[in-house]
Design a protein around this motif. Structure first.
Motif, mmCIF file in Angstrom:
data_model
loop_
_atom_site.group_PDB
_atom_site.id
_atom_site.type_symbol
_atom_site.label_atom_id
_atom_site.label_comp_id
_atom_site.label_asym_id
_atom_site.label_seq_id
_atom_site.Cartn_x
_atom_site.Cartn_y
_atom_site.Cartn_z
ATOM 1 N N ARG A 6 0.823 -1.217 0.000
ATOM 2 C CA ARG A 6 0.000 0.000 0.000
ATOM 3 C C ARG A 6 0.856 1.266 0.000
ATOM 4 O O ARG A 6 0.613 2.203 -0.763
ATOM 5 N N VAL A 7 1.859 1.296 0.869
ATOM 6 C CA VAL A 7 2.644 2.534 0.985
ATOM 7 C C VAL A 7 3.533 2.742 -0.241
ATOM 8 O O VAL A 7 3.720 3.875 -0.689
ATOM 9 N N THR A 8 4.055 1.663 -0.815
ATOM 10 C CA THR A 8 4.873 1.841 -2.020
ATOM 11 C C THR A 8 4.010 2.226 -3.214
ATOM 12 O O THR A 8 4.436 3.021 -4.063
ATOM 13 N N GLU A 9 2.794 1.693 -3.267
ATOM 14 C CA GLU A 9 1.882 2.086 -4.352
ATOM 15 C C GLU A 9 1.569 3.575 -4.274
ATOM 16 O O GLU A 9 1.577 4.290 -5.286
ATOM 17 N N ALA A 10 1.308 4.055 -3.070
ATOM 18 C CA ALA A 10 0.999 5.476 -2.904
ATOM 19 C C ALA A 10 2.220 6.341 -3.197
ATOM 20 O O ALA A 10 2.130 7.351 -3.903
ATOM 21 N N GLN A 16 2.869 8.656 -7.333
ATOM 22 C CA GLN A 16 3.118 10.077 -7.616
ATOM 23 C C GLN A 16 4.565 10.372 -7.246
ATOM 24 O O GLN A 16 4.847 11.194 -6.374
ATOM 25 N N ARG A 17 5.483 9.721 -7.912
ATOM 26 C CA ARG A 17 6.873 9.718 -7.479
ATOM 27 C C ARG A 17 7.556 11.075 -7.589
ATOM 28 O O ARG A 17 8.565 11.316 -6.950
ATOM 29 N N LEU A 50 6.682 13.131 -0.337
ATOM 30 C CA LEU A 50 5.883 12.099 0.328
ATOM 31 C C LEU A 50 4.744 12.687 1.157
ATOM 32 O O LEU A 50 3.699 12.058 1.309
ATOM 33 N N ARG A 51 4.916 13.875 1.671
ATOM 34 C CA ARG A 51 3.839 14.492 2.454
ATOM 35 C C ARG A 51 2.599 14.700 1.603
ATOM 36 O O ARG A 51 1.477 14.776 2.123
ATOM 37 N N GLN A 52 2.781 14.754 0.274
ATOM 38 C CA GLN A 52 1.656 14.904 -0.646
ATOM 39 C C GLN A 52 1.211 13.549 -1.199
ATOM 40 O O GLN A 52 0.019 13.238 -1.196
ATOM 41 N N ILE A 64 11.093 9.709 8.569
ATOM 42 C CA ILE A 64 11.356 10.146 7.198
ATOM 43 C C ILE A 64 10.966 11.610 7.053
ATOM 44 O O ILE A 64 9.897 12.029 7.533
ATOM 45 N N GLU A 65 11.795 12.383 6.380
ATOM 46 C CA GLU A 65 11.506 13.793 6.158
ATOM 47 C C GLU A 65 10.289 13.951 5.246
ATOM 48 O O GLU A 65 10.204 13.278 4.207
ATOM 49 N N PRO A 66 9.364 14.825 5.580
ATOM 50 C CA PRO A 66 8.166 15.014 4.755
ATOM 51 C C PRO A 66 8.467 15.481 3.337
ATOM 52 O O PRO A 66 7.678 15.246 2.420
ATOM 53 N N THR A 67 9.607 16.141 3.157
ATOM 54 C CA THR A 67 9.948 16.666 1.832
ATOM 55 C C THR A 67 10.668 15.640 0.956
ATOM 56 O O THR A 67 10.986 15.920 -0.204
ATOM 57 N N ALA A 68 10.924 14.448 1.482
ATOM 58 C CA ALA A 68 11.592 13.410 0.695
ATOM 59 C C ALA A 68 10.660 12.887 -0.393
ATOM 60 O O ALA A 68 9.430 12.985 -0.292
ATOM 61 N N ARG A 69 11.252 12.341 -1.431
ATOM 62 C CA ARG A 69 10.498 11.711 -2.518
ATOM 63 C C ARG A 69 10.744 10.211 -2.500
ATOM 64 O O ARG A 69 11.731 9.736 -1.947
ATOM 65 N N ALA A 70 9.856 9.479 -3.145
ATOM 66 C CA ALA A 70 9.871 8.017 -3.057
ATOM 67 C C ALA A 70 11.210 7.416 -3.449
ATOM 68 O O ALA A 70 11.710 6.502 -2.791
ATOM 69 N N GLU A 71 11.814 7.921 -4.535
ATOM 70 C CA GLU A 71 13.037 7.291 -5.030
ATOM 71 C C GLU A 71 14.232 7.487 -4.105
ATOM 72 O O GLU A 71 15.280 6.868 -4.297
ATOM 73 N N GLN A 72 14.071 8.332 -3.071
ATOM 74 C CA GLN A 72 15.165 8.568 -2.124
ATOM 75 C C GLN A 72 15.136 7.629 -0.921
ATOM 76 O O GLN A 72 16.099 7.566 -0.158
ATOM 77 N N ILE A 73 14.051 6.900 -0.746
ATOM 78 C CA ILE A 73 13.842 6.138 0.483
ATOM 79 C C ILE A 73 14.335 4.699 0.319
ATOM 80 O O ILE A 73 13.890 3.982 -0.582
ATOM 81 N N PRO A 74 15.242 4.230 1.175
ATOM 82 C CA PRO A 74 15.707 2.842 1.096
ATOM 83 C C PRO A 74 14.620 1.867 1.541
ATOM 84 O O PRO A 74 13.585 2.263 2.089
ATOM 85 N N VAL A 75 14.885 0.601 1.321
ATOM 86 C CA VAL A 75 13.913 -0.433 1.686
ATOM 87 C C VAL A 75 13.553 -0.346 3.166
ATOM 88 O O VAL A 75 12.372 -0.432 3.532
ATOM 89 N N ALA A 76 14.542 -0.153 4.026
ATOM 90 C CA ALA A 76 14.271 -0.078 5.472
ATOM 91 C C ALA A 76 13.330 1.068 5.802
ATOM 92 O O ALA A 76 12.496 0.970 6.713
ATOM 93 N N GLY A 77 13.432 2.181 5.055
ATOM 94 C CA GLY A 77 12.542 3.308 5.269
ATOM 95 C C GLY A 77 11.106 2.959 4.915
ATOM 96 O O GLY A 77 10.162 3.338 5.627
ATOM 97 N N PHE A 78 10.929 2.241 3.804
ATOM 98 C CA PHE A 78 9.575 1.837 3.425
ATOM 99 C C PHE A 78 9.003 0.818 4.405
ATOM 100 O O PHE A 78 7.796 0.809 4.676
#
Length: 282
Positions: A223-227, A231-232, A236-238, A256-270
């Protein structure tokens, strides 16, 4: 006589059984038995190993796996035209080739594999390759019934499987594969090696299951990776608003910083984000 056994050349087999590749079945056959032998060797030592092969077609890889010493090959084939060709191989290797006529997406492994983990080695039909991989990576219980996946994909899909954070190829499939397996590309195969040749280069990928992946509820991770990747380009806050939960609270809980984008987040973050979304640690 072929490069691996005394069975007829694959081109003769294809003519005899009218096994011209069908686009509707995602078929692209490998006829070079030296190449199929290389793939079988890339699967590691096969002595005493049960191998599940998906979409064997005329049986080039099947023959290589048996010649390489696989204890048994369970060949799952939807195309009825190929059954006769596979039965010839079964006669050449008595008791070592089980032919399962049916759709690989419906294949239930447990009636066919023994107590020891099996290995999946296949030149996958490209039209169901990703769906099959996802089904194997999400099987329960974990560790799974197989000890390794050695699979052929289109190069673009292979790059998505092994992609790391920060790359354009990094996405939902990268996170799922990285969560439950150690994935790497073994080698590429040119389009000219296939009949008919596809429009892309192909890659052989190895995925070794992690014995103890980070604890996480799989559906929450999906669910979280789909979201996030849906909108990559957005922060992420959006993008996480589609989850129906306060994205700032989720991100804070995951660190996780709200201003981060999906492609910046490692597997452990997800995984941390999925735990926060699920409301508890699984």
């Amino acid at each position: 006589m072929s490069a691996v056994d005394d069975l007829p050349p694959l081109r003769d087999v294809i003519r005899r059984y009218d096994l011209r590749a069908r686009k509707s079945l995602g078929q692209n056959f490998l006829l070079d038995l030296n190449l199929t032998a290389r793939i079988a060797r890339a699967a590691g030592p096969l002595d005493g190993v049960d191998v599940v092969e998906i979409g064997p077609g005329p049986g080039g890889l099947t023959r290589a796996l048996l010649a390489q010493g696989a204890r048994r090959v369970i060949a799952v084939e939807r195309d009825q035209r190929a059954i006769g060709a596979l039965e010839e191989i079964a006669a050449r290797y008595p008791g070592r080739l089980d032919i399962v006529a049916g759709d690989a997406l419906d294949f239930a492994p447990h009636p066919h594999v023994g107590g020891a983990p099996a290995r999946i080695v296949a030149n996958l039909p490209y039209n169901i390759a990703t769906a099959l991989l996802v089904s194997w990576l999400t099987t329960e219980p974990w560790p799974p019934w197989y000890d390794r996946l050695v699979l052929m994909f289109q190069r673009e899909v292979a790059e998505r499987i092994v992609a790391l954070p920060g790359s354009k190829a990094y996405g939902r499939l990268s996170v799922l594969a990285g969560w439950r397996a150690e994935a790497r590309i073994l080698f590429d195969i040119a389009a000219s090696a296939f009949v008919p040749p596809p429009n892309v280069t192909s890659s052989l990928v190895s995925l070794v299951p992690r014995a103890d992946p980070l604890a996480c509820e799989r559906r929450a991770l999906e669910r979280v990776t789909e979201a996030a990747f849906g909108q990559r380009r957005k922060m992420l806050r959006q993008s996480l608003k589609s989850l129906g939960r306060d994205p700032l609270a989720l991100l804070a809980a995951a660190g996780i910083e709200p201003t981060a984008r999906a492609e910046q987040i490692p597997v452990a973050g997800f995984v941390a984000l999925a735990r926060a979304f699920a409301g508890s640690t699984c």
